[in-house]
Design a protein around this motif. Sequence first.
Motif, PDB file in Angstrom:
ATOM      1  N   MET A 441      -7.936  32.433 -16.337  1.00  0.00           N
ATOM      2  CA  MET A 441      -7.572  32.307 -17.759  1.00  0.00           C
ATOM      3  C   MET A 441      -7.983  30.965 -18.344  1.00  0.00           C
ATOM      4  N   GLY A 442      -8.745  30.181 -17.593  1.00  0.00           N
ATOM      5  CA  GLY A 442      -9.166  28.877 -18.085  1.00  0.00           C
ATOM      6  C   GLY A 442     -10.501  28.939 -18.807  1.00  0.00           C
ATOM      7  N   GLY A 443     -10.657  28.174 -19.869  1.00  0.00           N
ATOM      8  CA  GLY A 443     -11.930  28.104 -20.579  1.00  0.00           C
ATOM      9  C   GLY A 443     -11.750  28.190 -22.081  1.00  0.00           C
ATOM     10  N   ILE A 444     -12.837  28.034 -22.789  1.00  0.00           N
ATOM     11  CA  ILE A 444     -12.821  28.040 -24.259  1.00  0.00           C
ATOM     12  C   ILE A 444     -12.327  29.399 -24.773  1.00  0.00           C
ATOM     13  N   GLY A 445     -11.371  29.346 -25.682  1.00  0.00           N
ATOM     14  CA  GLY A 445     -10.835  30.569 -26.259  1.00  0.00           C
ATOM     15  C   GLY A 445      -9.829  31.285 -25.367  1.00  0.00           C
ATOM     16  N   ARG A 446      -9.442  30.643 -24.282  1.00  0.00           N
ATOM     17  CA  ARG A 446      -8.484  31.247 -23.355  1.00  0.00           C
ATOM     18  C   ARG A 446      -7.214  30.406 -23.314  1.00  0.00           C
ATOM     19  N   PRO A 447      -6.128  30.950 -22.750  1.00  0.00           N
ATOM     20  CA  PRO A 447      -4.843  30.240 -22.811  1.00  0.00           C
ATOM     21  C   PRO A 447      -4.832  28.900 -22.090  1.00  0.00           C
ATOM     22  N   TYR A 448      -5.661  28.756 -21.039  1.00  0.00           N
ATOM     23  CA  TYR A 448      -5.631  27.535 -20.237  1.00  0.00           C
ATOM     24  C   TYR A 448      -6.877  26.694 -20.473  1.00  0.00           C
ATOM     25  N   PRO A 449      -6.787  25.384 -20.237  1.00  0.00           N
ATOM     26  CA  PRO A 449      -7.940  24.503 -20.459  1.00  0.00           C
ATOM     27  C   PRO A 449      -9.083  24.786 -19.488  1.00  0.00           C
ATOM     28  N   SER A 450     -10.278  24.315 -19.844  1.00  0.00           N
ATOM     29  CA  SER A 450     -11.478  24.590 -19.043  1.00  0.00           C
ATOM     30  C   SER A 450     -11.446  23.907 -17.678  1.00  0.00           C
ATOM     31  N   TRP A 451     -10.641  22.839 -17.563  1.00  0.00           N
ATOM     32  CA  TRP A 451     -10.570  22.135 -16.280  1.00  0.00           C
ATOM     33  C   TRP A 451      -9.563  22.759 -15.315  1.00  0.00           C
ATOM     34  N   MET A 452      -9.002  23.880 -15.684  1.00  0.00           N
ATOM     35  CA  MET A 452      -7.939  24.500 -14.901  1.00  0.00           C
ATOM     36  C   MET A 452      -8.409  24.900 -13.500  1.00  0.00           C
ATOM     37  N   GLY A 453      -7.608  24.546 -12.506  1.00  0.00           N
ATOM     38  CA  GLY A 453      -7.870  24.961 -11.133  1.00  0.00           C
ATOM     39  C   GLY A 453      -7.033  26.178 -10.783  1.00  0.00           C
ATOM     40  N   ALA A 454      -6.515  26.214  -9.570  1.00  0.00           N
ATOM     41  CA  ALA A 454      -5.699  27.344  -9.112  1.00  0.00           C
ATOM     42  C   ALA A 454      -4.239  27.079  -9.445  1.00  0.00           C
ATOM     43  N   ASP A 455      -3.683  27.893 -10.323  1.00  0.00           N
ATOM     44  CA  ASP A 455      -2.286  27.749 -10.725  1.00  0.00           C
ATOM     45  C   ASP A 455      -1.371  28.353  -9.658  1.00  0.00           C
ATOM     46  N   HIS A 456      -0.084  28.143  -9.844  1.00  0.00           N
ATOM     47  CA  HIS A 456       0.913  28.709  -8.944  1.00  0.00           C
ATOM     48  C   HIS A 456       0.792  30.239  -8.943  1.00  0.00           C
ATOM     49  N   ALA A 457       0.783  30.840  -7.770  1.00  0.00           N
ATOM     50  CA  ALA A 457       0.700  32.290  -7.548  1.00  0.00           C
ATOM     51  C   ALA A 457      -0.701  32.861  -7.735  1.00  0.00           C
ATOM     52  N   ASP A 458      -1.699  32.034  -8.061  1.00  0.00           N
ATOM     53  CA  ASP A 458      -3.060  32.551  -8.205  1.00  0.00           C
ATOM     54  C   ASP A 458      -3.612  33.118  -6.893  1.00  0.00           C
ATOM     55  N   ASP A 459      -3.109  32.668  -5.774  1.00  0.00           N
ATOM     56  CA  ASP A 459      -3.608  33.122  -4.474  1.00  0.00           C
ATOM     57  C   ASP A 459      -3.186  34.549  -4.128  1.00  0.00           C
ATOM     58  N   LEU A 460      -2.105  35.034  -4.754  1.00  0.00           N
ATOM     59  CA  LEU A 460      -1.540  36.331  -4.357  1.00  0.00           C
ATOM     60  C   LEU A 460      -2.530  37.477  -4.515  1.00  0.00           C
ATOM     61  N   GLN A 461      -3.244  37.515  -5.639  1.00  0.00           N
ATOM     62  CA  GLN A 461      -4.159  38.621  -5.898  1.00  0.00           C
ATOM     63  C   GLN A 461      -5.249  38.709  -4.835  1.00  0.00           C
ATOM     64  N   TYR A 462      -5.640  37.557  -4.289  1.00  0.00           N
ATOM     65  CA  TYR A 462      -6.700  37.532  -3.284  1.00  0.00           C
ATOM     66  C   TYR A 462      -6.182  37.915  -1.907  1.00  0.00           C
ATOM     67  N   VAL A 463      -5.011  37.422  -1.549  1.00  0.00           N
ATOM     68  CA  VAL A 463      -4.425  37.777  -0.254  1.00  0.00           C
ATOM     69  C   VAL A 463      -4.192  39.278  -0.158  1.00  0.00           C
ATOM     70  N   PHE A 464      -3.756  39.888  -1.276  1.00  0.00           N
ATOM     71  CA  PHE A 464      -3.457  41.320  -1.262  1.00  0.00           C
ATOM     72  C   PHE A 464      -4.634  42.196  -1.714  1.00  0.00           C
ATOM     73  N   GLY A 465      -5.830  41.613  -1.804  1.00  0.00           N
ATOM     74  CA  GLY A 465      -7.037  42.397  -1.984  1.00  0.00           C
ATOM     75  C   GLY A 465      -7.218  43.062  -3.326  1.00  0.00           C
ATOM     76  N   LYS A 466      -6.631  42.508  -4.380  1.00  0.00           N
ATOM     77  CA  LYS A 466      -6.762  43.150  -5.698  1.00  0.00           C
ATOM     78  C   LYS A 466      -8.204  43.222  -6.214  1.00  0.00           C
ATOM     79  N   PRO A 467      -9.081  42.258  -5.883  1.00  0.00           N
ATOM     80  CA  PRO A 467     -10.470  42.409  -6.324  1.00  0.00           C
ATOM     81  C   PRO A 467     -11.158  43.656  -5.758  1.00  0.00           C
ATOM     82  N   PHE A 468     -10.616  44.212  -4.664  1.00  0.00           N
ATOM     83  CA  PHE A 468     -11.150  45.457  -4.115  1.00  0.00           C
ATOM     84  C   PHE A 468     -10.421  46.670  -4.695  1.00  0.00           C
ATOM     85  N   THR A 469      -9.125  46.525  -4.917  1.00  0.00           N
ATOM     86  CA  THR A 469      -8.327  47.632  -5.459  1.00  0.00           C
ATOM     87  C   THR A 469      -8.734  47.958  -6.889  1.00  0.00           C
ATOM     88  N   THR A 470      -8.971  46.912  -7.691  1.00  0.00           N
ATOM     89  CA  THR A 470      -9.368  47.080  -9.098  1.00  0.00           C
ATOM     90  C   THR A 470     -10.666  46.310  -9.332  1.00  0.00           C
TER      91      THR A 470
END
Length: 549
Positions: A441-470
């Motif tokens: 969600m980081g970047g121009i026109g998005r809720p978070y600034p462009s310098w945004m790294g990994a926020d709290h809980a951002d790791d969950l989607q990757y551990v549980f394989g959501k990029p493959f599920t959806t």
Amino acid sequence: MMLKVGVLVAVAVFLETVSGTSLGVVYTEGGMVQGENIRLGFRRHMDIFKGIPFADIPGRFEKPKRHPGWDGVLKATEYRKRCLQVNLIMTDTRGSEDCLYLNIWVPHGRSVSTGLPVMVWIYGGGFLAGGSMGANFLDNYLYSGQEIADRGNVIVVTLGYRVGTLGFLSTGDSSLPGNYGLWDQHTAIAWVHRNIRSFGGDPDNITIFGESAGGASVSFQTLTPHNRGLIKRAISQSGVALCPWGVIKNPRRIAEEVALKVNCPTDDKMAACLKMTDPVLLTMAGTLSLSSSPDNPLVNNLVLSAVIDGDFLPDEPTNLFHNAADIDYIAGVNDMDGHIFTGLDIPSINAPLVDTPIEDMKRLLASYTKDKGKAGLDNAYSTYTSSWESNPSKETVKRTIVDIGTDYIFLVPTQAALYLHAANATTARTYSYLFSQPNRMGGIGRPYPSWMGADHADDLQYVFGKPFTTPLAYWPRHRDVSRYMIAYWTNFAKTGDPNKGDLSVPATWPKFTNTGHQFLEINSKMDKRERKRGGKKQVPCISSVHLMR
């Protein structure tokens, strides 16, 4: 010829389908259960069990008790309600007191699985909210164990535990000792140890893993003497027992505040009155105040958590690491874990065109260091501004505030836990990581600034394989990150070494030792960096002093 090939393929698929591997009806200590069997691919099936009770309906402010059992075959095909808790905006409650259930995913290949490693997930939610199934969007549950189980060839278990007032309220004495949610987790782990062999699992190879309050819970479960012999490995993501929100320092004060809200006395009759009070009223009385500021940061409002009860936690967590001497341990944080908290304390950090006053940063630092007095504040301020130019940019100030929150709330306590685990380890191995895949969600026109790294809980989607599920919701690089994390996590569950197992990894993860405090940085560029460096990734050495920035 092509017709014959087509017929042979059709026959093979038919035979594979009708002879699909399945556990069928499984016998447990409470009775027989039957889940759902699904086909994942050629000679790949999975049994999924949802809503198996691991304990009876818990008594109010009591430890969980064994389930009395059932007659016939329990159809375990639907998630049960989460434990009674506040909703996300804290205006109402949801869930039930009847909530001590777990879910199991068992992968099969050509034959029914036996002796598989077991991974038991403990959810986060500030000890106030959460469920064994996680957030849901169009029946896509965050904590579905399907991708981890299938890709890593492990059994995945997710469990429910009491949260909020009903899970963690304590008077600080024997009348309401507290830690009921932690006892629920322990009871589920013990149930898995006793019953998982019937599901094809190895009871002597159980890995517990969790995130945020779940990561702290994992840490507590390794430190309590009650789990001795039940856990072989553990993974704490963005949370350990030493976090400033991990242990309540003055539980009696919190109990009295709750009692007053529900019209109970605060004398020796308080506990009896609370036990008879409507559970919904009790739950609402333990809501978290979302109003925060630099002078009253959100993290200080997390007042329902573990207590030193002389039983589950017989001492301060720092004195209990000898109980984890034989438990292999991974712990780590996201590089901007503190953003979600500091963004509420100082909203201007997310407004790119608005200056964030340096005075706001000083006020936040003063709140975090109030126990250290003015000398502590001055030392912290000089540490965080030592690399600043005379006139720091807006971005520099904002990022520094996120660094401060990340360090105080998550990173420094995690480093301390890693040091203590490594120092007390006998046979156990210790590993440290930093997750730095930028927030989507980081970047121009998005809720978070462009310098945004990994926020709290951002790791969950990757551990549980959501990029493959959806897959349509993610880019290929996100699938890379998910593949890496599932490989490291499941290799670790199998062997105690995240580098060794059935799945290949993009970089070697070094051990964290008393003399080499090394870590692995996890993001989508790992594989590219590996190729550029000829397969020899240089892993930097890091210390808690450096991590204080």
